[in-house]
Design a protein around this motif. Structure first.
Motif, PDB file in Angstrom:
ATOM      1  N   ARG A  73       0.921  -1.057   0.118  1.00  8.96           N
ATOM      2  CA  ARG A  73       0.219   0.122  -0.091  1.00  8.96           C
ATOM      3  C   ARG A  73       0.957   1.377   0.025  1.00  8.96           C
ATOM      4  O   ARG A  73       0.728   2.168  -0.563  1.00  8.96           O
ATOM      5  CB  ARG A  73      -1.009  -0.055   1.241  1.00  8.96           C
ATOM      6  N   ALA A  74       1.875   1.318   0.632  1.00  2.14           N
ATOM      7  CA  ALA A  74       2.678   2.292   0.831  1.00  2.14           C
ATOM      8  C   ALA A  74       4.061   1.820   1.555  1.00  2.14           C
ATOM      9  O   ALA A  74       4.096   0.951   2.285  1.00  2.14           O
ATOM     10  CB  ALA A  74       2.165   3.539   1.888  1.00  2.14           C
ATOM     11  N   TRP A  88       9.920   1.358   6.346  1.00  2.00           N
ATOM     12  CA  TRP A  88       8.783   0.523   6.647  1.00  2.00           C
ATOM     13  C   TRP A  88       7.850   0.460   5.429  1.00  2.00           C
ATOM     14  O   TRP A  88       7.905   1.029   4.548  1.00  2.00           O
ATOM     15  CB  TRP A  88       7.962   1.889   7.771  1.00  2.00           C
ATOM     16  N   VAL A  89       7.027  -0.638   5.779  1.00  2.92           N
ATOM     17  CA  VAL A  89       6.005  -1.080   4.666  1.00  2.92           C
ATOM     18  C   VAL A  89       4.923  -1.239   5.018  1.00  2.92           C
ATOM     19  O   VAL A  89       4.546  -1.826   6.202  1.00  2.92           O
ATOM     20  CB  VAL A  89       6.650  -2.277   3.934  1.00  2.92           C
ATOM     21  N   ASP A  90       3.570  -0.773   4.539  1.00  5.15           N
ATOM     22  CA  ASP A  90       2.367  -1.091   4.816  1.00  5.15           C
ATOM     23  C   ASP A  90       1.733  -1.777   3.664  1.00  5.15           C
ATOM     24  O   ASP A  90       1.711  -1.381   2.597  1.00  5.15           O
ATOM     25  CB  ASP A  90       1.522   0.510   5.080  1.00  5.15           C
ATOM     26  N   LEU A  91       1.042  -3.034   4.075  1.00 10.42           N
ATOM     27  CA  LEU A  91       0.699  -3.950   3.354  1.00 10.42           C
ATOM     28  C   LEU A  91      -1.025  -3.915   3.130  1.00 10.42           C
ATOM     29  O   LEU A  91      -1.513  -3.457   4.206  1.00 10.42           O
ATOM     30  CB  LEU A  91       0.966  -5.445   3.377  1.00 10.42           C
ATOM     31  N   TYR A  92      -1.541  -4.263   1.972  1.00 11.29           N
ATOM     32  CA  TYR A  92      -2.868  -4.313   2.043  1.00 11.29           C
ATOM     33  C   TYR A  92      -3.480  -5.671   2.676  1.00 11.29           C
ATOM     34  O   TYR A  92      -2.534  -6.550   2.551  1.00 11.29           O
ATOM     35  CB  TYR A  92      -3.611  -4.310   0.474  1.00 11.29           C
ATOM     36  N   PRO A  93      -4.528  -5.694   3.391  1.00 13.89           N
ATOM     37  CA  PRO A  93      -4.984  -6.674   4.083  1.00 13.89           C
ATOM     38  C   PRO A  93      -5.062  -8.040   2.985  1.00 13.89           C
ATOM     39  O   PRO A  93      -5.459  -7.851   1.876  1.00 13.89           O
ATOM     40  CB  PRO A  93      -6.259  -6.531   4.652  1.00 13.89           C
ATOM     41  N   ALA A  94      -5.360  -9.302   3.394  1.00 12.74           N
ATOM     42  CA  ALA A  94      -5.359 -10.374   2.479  1.00 12.74           C
ATOM     43  C   ALA A  94      -6.452 -10.542   1.960  1.00 12.74           C
ATOM     44  O   ALA A  94      -6.813 -10.985   0.738  1.00 12.74           O
ATOM     45  CB  ALA A  94      -5.167 -11.842   3.405  1.00 12.74           C
ATOM     46  N   ASP A  95      -7.719 -10.273   2.524  1.00 15.17           N
ATOM     47  CA  ASP A  95      -9.193 -10.227   1.941  1.00 15.17           C
ATOM     48  C   ASP A  95      -9.183  -8.889   1.070  1.00 15.17           C
ATOM     49  O   ASP A  95     -10.371  -8.870   0.544  1.00 15.17           O
ATOM     50  CB  ASP A  95     -10.155 -10.142   3.145  1.00 15.17           C
ATOM     51  N   VAL A  96      -8.358  -7.935   0.851  1.00 21.40           N
ATOM     52  CA  VAL A  96      -8.493  -6.909  -0.231  1.00 21.40           C
ATOM     53  C   VAL A  96      -7.678  -7.241  -1.279  1.00 21.40           C
ATOM     54  O   VAL A  96      -6.413  -7.504  -1.158  1.00 21.40           O
ATOM     55  CB  VAL A  96      -8.211  -5.593   0.597  1.00 21.40           C
TER      56      VAL A  96
END
Length: 128
Positions: A73-74, A88-96
């Motif tokens: 995500r960012a 730092w890393v921000d990921l999308y949730p697995a259900d998205v």
């Protein structure tokens, strides 16, 4: 017969922090991709990738990979005492379902060459 230390597999703990110091540069791309997938599947969405400061080669490689990875995500440089030594890393949730990312254009940027002050210091202190 014992396996030499360089041929043994190193266990990687899924705690949201990946330290790349113990891996070879050739392994980094596959390692980071697999770590992102594993953390996302485990529900760990805020990560920290420690690549070290150095000359920035590994940092650029990690950032280039994160820029095209759809599940990211960012990301950005750490804002704590490690500064440019970690990302730092921000990921999308697995259900998205993440949106598709376009591949970045290969352009020559100012980051392709070291800054002027670095080249000046090299010319003064490094004898060729």
């Amino acid at each position: 017969m014992k396996t030499p230390p360089e041929d043994r597999a190193l266990p990687v703990v899924l705690d949201g922090v990946l330290d790349l110091h113990q891996f070879r540069p050739a392994e980094v791309n596959d390692l980071v991709r697999e770590y992102l997938r594993s953390c996302r599947a485990a529900g760990i969405l805020q990560l920290r990738i420690i690549h070290g400061k150095g000359k920035g080669v590994l940092r650029r490689r990690v950032h280039d990979l994160l820029a095209v990875e759809p599940m990211v995500r960012a990301f950005g440089l750490a804002q704590d005492r490690s500064s440019w030594g970690a990302t730092w890393v921000d990921l999308y949730p697995a259900d998205v379902t993440p949106p598709a990312k376009r591949l970045p254009r290969q352009t020559v940027t100012a980051q392709a060459r070291p800054p002027f002050w670095y080249r000046l210091l090299q010319s003064i202190f490094v004898r060729k």
